[in-house]
Design a protein around this motif. Sequence first.
Motif, PDB file in Angstrom:
ATOM      1  N   PHE A  40      59.908  18.534  62.040  1.00 41.57           N
ATOM      2  CA  PHE A  40      60.359  19.923  62.116  1.00 41.57           C
ATOM      3  C   PHE A  40      59.921  20.544  63.446  1.00 41.57           C
ATOM      4  N   GLU A  41      58.657  20.292  63.820  1.00 42.19           N
ATOM      5  CA  GLU A  41      58.147  20.852  65.079  1.00 42.19           C
ATOM      6  C   GLU A  41      58.813  20.180  66.279  1.00 42.19           C
ATOM      7  N   VAL A  42      59.023  18.858  66.197  1.00 42.09           N
ATOM      8  CA  VAL A  42      59.712  18.161  67.283  1.00 42.09           C
ATOM      9  C   VAL A  42      61.126  18.717  67.432  1.00 42.09           C
ATOM     10  N   GLY A  43      61.775  18.919  66.291  1.00 42.54           N
ATOM     11  CA  GLY A  43      63.128  19.460  66.321  1.00 42.54           C
ATOM     12  C   GLY A  43      63.194  20.828  66.970  1.00 42.54           C
ATOM     13  N   LYS A  44      62.223  21.681  66.664  1.00 39.98           N
ATOM     14  CA  LYS A  44      62.205  23.008  67.287  1.00 39.98           C
ATOM     15  C   LYS A  44      62.006  22.892  68.794  1.00 39.98           C
ATOM     16  N   ARG A  45      61.097  21.998  69.206  1.00 41.69           N
ATOM     17  CA  ARG A  45      60.879  21.827  70.648  1.00 41.69           C
ATOM     18  C   ARG A  45      62.115  21.278  71.349  1.00 41.69           C
ATOM     19  N   ALA A  46      62.922  20.528  70.585  1.00 38.41           N
ATOM     20  CA  ALA A  46      64.150  19.968  71.154  1.00 38.41           C
ATOM     21  C   ALA A  46      65.306  20.965  71.142  1.00 38.41           C
ATOM     22  N   GLY A  47      65.042  22.166  70.644  1.00 34.99           N
ATOM     23  CA  GLY A  47      66.063  23.201  70.660  1.00 34.99           C
ATOM     24  C   GLY A  47      66.931  23.260  69.427  1.00 34.99           C
ATOM     25  N   ILE A  48      66.529  22.574  68.358  1.00 35.14           N
ATOM     26  CA  ILE A  48      67.303  22.623  67.113  1.00 35.14           C
ATOM     27  C   ILE A  48      66.785  23.788  66.275  1.00 35.14           C
ATOM     28  N   ALA A  49      67.594  24.795  66.030  1.00 37.81           N
ATOM     29  CA  ALA A  49      67.189  25.941  65.225  1.00 37.81           C
ATOM     30  C   ALA A  49      67.080  25.530  63.765  1.00 37.81           C
ATOM     31  N   ALA A  50      66.187  26.223  63.034  1.00 37.21           N
ATOM     32  CA  ALA A  50      65.983  25.888  61.624  1.00 37.21           C
ATOM     33  C   ALA A  50      67.278  25.955  60.836  1.00 37.21           C
ATOM     34  N   GLY A  51      68.127  26.942  61.158  1.00 36.92           N
ATOM     35  CA  GLY A  51      69.394  27.074  60.449  1.00 36.92           C
ATOM     36  C   GLY A  51      70.358  25.928  60.693  1.00 36.92           C
ATOM     37  N   GLN A  52      70.129  25.165  61.762  1.00 38.47           N
ATOM     38  CA  GLN A  52      71.002  24.036  62.090  1.00 38.47           C
ATOM     39  C   GLN A  52      70.467  22.716  61.542  1.00 38.47           C
ATOM     40  N   MET A  53      69.225  22.704  61.089  1.00 39.36           N
ATOM     41  CA  MET A  53      68.623  21.460  60.612  1.00 39.36           C
ATOM     42  C   MET A  53      69.305  21.006  59.323  1.00 39.36           C
ATOM     43  N   LEU A  54      69.543  19.720  59.235  1.00 37.66           N
ATOM     44  CA  LEU A  54      70.297  19.172  58.110  1.00 37.66           C
ATOM     45  C   LEU A  54      69.407  18.970  56.889  1.00 37.66           C
ATOM     46  N   ASN A  55      69.964  19.297  55.735  1.00 35.64           N
ATOM     47  CA  ASN A  55      69.276  19.103  54.464  1.00 35.64           C
ATOM     48  C   ASN A  55      70.070  18.100  53.636  1.00 35.64           C
ATOM     49  N   MET A  56      69.383  17.058  53.148  1.00 30.58           N
ATOM     50  CA  MET A  56      70.085  16.008  52.405  1.00 30.58           C
ATOM     51  C   MET A  56      69.662  15.940  50.947  1.00 30.58           C
ATOM     52  N   PHE A  57      68.818  16.864  50.483  1.00 30.47           N
ATOM     53  CA  PHE A  57      68.360  16.853  49.093  1.00 30.47           C
ATOM     54  C   PHE A  57      68.661  18.180  48.420  1.00 30.47           C
ATOM     55  N   ASP A  58      68.866  18.116  47.106  1.00 26.22           N
ATOM     56  CA  ASP A  58      68.919  19.351  46.331  1.00 26.22           C
ATOM     57  C   ASP A  58      67.529  19.611  45.747  1.00 26.22           C
ATOM     58  N   ALA A  59      67.402  20.603  44.876  1.00 23.97           N
ATOM     59  CA  ALA A  59      66.104  20.986  44.332  1.00 23.97           C
ATOM     60  C   ALA A  59      65.484  19.899  43.475  1.00 23.97           C
ATOM     61  N   ASP A  60      66.297  18.955  42.996  1.00 18.98           N
ATOM     62  CA  ASP A  60      65.787  17.846  42.189  1.00 18.98           C
ATOM     63  C   ASP A  60      65.502  16.610  43.029  1.00 18.98           C
ATOM     64  N   ALA A  61      65.573  16.759  44.367  1.00 20.95           N
ATOM     65  CA  ALA A  61      65.367  15.648  45.305  1.00 20.95           C
ATOM     66  C   ALA A  61      66.429  14.567  45.127  1.00 20.95           C
ATOM     67  N   LYS A  62      67.657  14.993  44.844  1.00 25.09           N
ATOM     68  CA  LYS A  62      68.792  14.074  44.794  1.00 25.09           C
ATOM     69  C   LYS A  62      69.656  14.310  46.030  1.00 25.09           C
ATOM     70  N   VAL A  63      70.323  13.262  46.496  1.00 27.10           N
ATOM     71  CA  VAL A  63      71.074  13.329  47.743  1.00 27.10           C
ATOM     72  C   VAL A  63      72.301  14.226  47.589  1.00 27.10           C
ATOM     73  N   VAL A  64      72.445  15.144  48.546  1.00 26.82           N
ATOM     74  CA  VAL A  64      73.632  15.997  48.605  1.00 26.82           C
ATOM     75  C   VAL A  64      74.260  15.839  49.986  1.00 26.82           C
ATOM     76  N   GLN A  65      75.450  16.360  50.123  1.00 25.61           N
ATOM     77  CA  GLN A  65      76.144  16.261  51.397  1.00 25.61           C
ATOM     78  C   GLN A  65      75.487  17.183  52.425  1.00 25.61           C
ATOM     79  N   THR A  66      75.327  16.692  53.635  1.00 23.72           N
ATOM     80  CA  THR A  66      74.784  17.516  54.712  1.00 23.72           C
ATOM     81  C   THR A  66      75.867  18.425  55.263  1.00 23.72           C
ATOM     82  N   ALA A  67      75.471  19.395  56.066  1.00 22.52           N
ATOM     83  CA  ALA A  67      76.408  20.403  56.550  1.00 22.52           C
ATOM     84  C   ALA A  67      77.524  19.797  57.399  1.00 22.52           C
ATOM     85  N   ASP A  68      77.228  18.659  58.063  1.00 17.99           N
ATOM     86  CA  ASP A  68      78.273  18.048  58.893  1.00 17.99           C
ATOM     87  C   ASP A  68      79.160  17.100  58.108  1.00 17.99           C
TER      88      ASP A  68
END
Length: 986
Positions: A288-316
């Motif tokens: 997360f910190e590396v990503g911020k230093r690389a210019g990736i905003a938190a809102g752009q970071m990809l999420n691949m899990f739902d609340a049950d830690a099961k795989v969901v589709q990423t934003a892309d």
Amino acid sequence: MTELPKTFDPAAIETRWYAHWEEKGLFRPERPDAQPYTIVNPPPNVTGSLHIGHALDNTLQDIMIRYERLRGKDALWVVGTDHAGIATQMVVERQMNAKGEKRTDYSRDEFIAKVWEWKQESGGTITGQLRRLGCSMDWSREQFTMDPHFSKAVVKVFVELHQRGLLYRDKRLVNWDPHFRSAISDLEVETKETQGGFWRFRYPLADGVRLADGADHIVVATTRPETMLADMAVAVHPDDPRYQSVIGKEILQPITGRRLRIVGDDYADPELGSGAVKITPGHDFNDFEVGKRAGIAAGQMLNMFDADAKVVQTADGLVPEAFLGLDRFEARTAVVEALKPDFLVPHVTKNKEGEEVVADFEPRVIQTPFGDRSGVVIEPWLTDQWYVDAAKLAVAPMQAVRDGRIEIVPKTWEKTFFNWMENIQPWCVSRQLWWGHRIPAWFGPAKDGNKLSSNISDTSQNKAFVAESVEDLIPQLNDYYGGECEPVELYSWKDWRSFTLSLLDEDFRKQHGHKIPLVRDPDVLDTWFSSALWPFGTLGWPNDNPPRHGEVAARSADGGGALMDATLPQDASPLHQPSAGPPPRAGEDLVSRHYPNDLLISGFDILFFWDARMAMQGMEFMGDVPWRKLYLHGLVRAADGQKMSKSKGNVVDPLGLIDKFGADALRFFLAAMESQGRDVKMDEKRVEGYRNFATKLWNAARFLQSNGVTASTSHEAPAAQLPVNRWIIAETVATVQAIDSALADLRFDAAANAIYHFVWDQFCDWYIELTKGGMDDETRAVAGWAFDQILVMLHPFMPFITEELWHLTGTRANELIVAQWPQALAAVDTDAQAEIDWLIRLVSAIRTARTELNVPPGAKLPVVVSDGSEETHRRLDRQGAALARLGRIASLTFGEAPTGGAAQIVVDEATFILPLEGVIDIAAEKARLAKALAAAQKERDALGGRLSNPSFVEKAKPEAVAKAREDHGEKSAEAERLQAALDRLG
């Protein structure tokens, strides 16, 4: 005066005296003009039961509160329990599961009502156990973090922090517990070693780019292959010559085909593996910190899990459909299998025969985070939460420690405090639970120009409003939306979309007016957020008048501040049941009188989770420190020094120890073993020893009673002529001074040891022995006075036996708990002290010599005194009878040493000679001592050799080294004693 029973029975007196103290309101007697003294207890979980750590923490607090009460102060010890969000919800859900029910079978309000029912029936276990320990808390003002007045304080703090720009909503990584479907704090995460793997994969370079060595790929390694589905970069060290040419270029993720940028970052270690690290900022705290230093905003970071830690589709949309819906550990296997044919780099080793063994991964022990309540693996998860700007709030407490307004004891903890506070991260204060203080925030449709958005897929896309009440909320709505708004709170998100779409219709708006749909934030606050207000919220802030625990008060399911539409279900409101005891004094301004608190006693393990946060909130909202002194004690460990845990089977139940030895013995053990900066090692034999100490005190009281000694009629020391009486008065004064000094410095061990040695050694072993057969009126008066001072000084440590003896030894105007602390003002007679100390040393030396030389106990020996001064002669004249009785001396003469075998004892300038011819077989005794000395020296030297061997000291278990040092000390002392005994025989 009632005759004392022959035996001391703790169980017979403890319950009786505690009920008496509480019923009469003696834990906080009315002292309006007295100097206030205040402690708040770390509120235990309402689900909790007393463990040995609680016993230590609360014993130390009770010692200080009883001590200051005896010194005449208005001593207030605030008591209460914490609603313990996750722990309590888990307990109630387990009960429901046992009946075949689930939380989701009920509405939120119905479930909260069930939690209140549980609290009323079973939530007071630990408070009863604190009573058994003897804790003299002000139960008339018992607090609960979900009490209405406290909920009001919590809501007010949340809203004002938001108004001051110190509380905000943000998208960051949190510790996510898939079982509870909630963020949890670091304190609720338990790291364990698990067997895992280290997989290596080839990531192809894009656009025909190659490394300097011609390779068309970069090898990356990971312990969590499943997170590849959300990779967003590959990091290399900027100075690594292997990769400098490709920094800024792109690489392809083999499964998703996602183009990842290669970034230069110091986080990548050139010496570890290939030196290249895959970066998944949405699922790893470092990434997360590396990503911020690389210019990736938190809102752009990809999420691949739902609340049950099961795989969901990423934003892309690049996660293949075959992986969607898989559990995270199923996804791990699926990812490895998918990459295995073309991209997996096998792990190759050789067996004992030298043959190559190929495996998919390198086995490794992984430090894995688990939820301490749920027992499931914690997942770093990117989500929207409420955060407090802890870095800004930390400034004032750090300055308060630096300038001495907050004193941390032991001082060695200051470095740790500053290190954490100076590097503090934003504090996540929201939790995805039903039980707790519901966050006073509402989401409304965001404006898109002059239109209202109907996007409800992400709360970050909606407008958040924070307010304490409906009255405060409406001006915010009017200001944002324009016009006179009418808020309509929808009970759930389900009604949001249709209602919002209707509002977009102009005819609907004309018909229904300017209605704004709102959905209450479903989250609750972190338990540590509410408990951070404990030092002032428990005193009644922000109310003008402090709460009265006996008042019947309705509680809302959300903890107060709800905006409820009349058509929606109402919150459950169980009644508050007061505890026994008198009500607090009406109209008393507790905040101005008892804030700041004087002292906080806490385990070092919650220095940051609770102590530091109390300092932050107290200084932000009260403008002053929450307490002037912070004492951090260690852990109570098993006898072998290991940390106690249920899995190890070495947990000690303090209630079992109380049943066996009494609360007084356990309390005294904990105080005597509490040495600043060290953990306490559990030792049941020591607890038993302090039970024997209580029995010794009881028997001393029986002896005094049988000799006509009664309660003293004066707080001041009686007039005395006899040296032994002047001596015990001086020793009493010295003990008072020692305890006062020790408790001023919070040296509980020093205070306990001072009163222990005075009672056992000076009073019971010597004063009573020296006065046997000579109990005149002066001695009875002094003995009664000294014993009264003992009871008062010992009361903070052993409240039950001292209160019992206080009443059984005479008629008293008041209970001991509210008696007067001794004043160290009596004139100290140094001549009498010196004379009795000389007598004690002489008798002790004679007894030691007799024991070491195997002189028969019944044998009375003549003593010849050589080289004695005039002062020694005068002392022998005055103390001769006592010396003869205590040392079993047949006669006392002055002159040269007689011929033949004799023991010689030197005390000051004089030599005391004990002829032994005809009493013992001197030759045989010399042979015995010489043989024992040789054996002791041999063992001492063998142990010394082991300890001087660096290999043993460095490689052996710490407990083995400690045991060797202890044994070496014992054998060294034994050899010295035997050599001294041999020397006495000439």
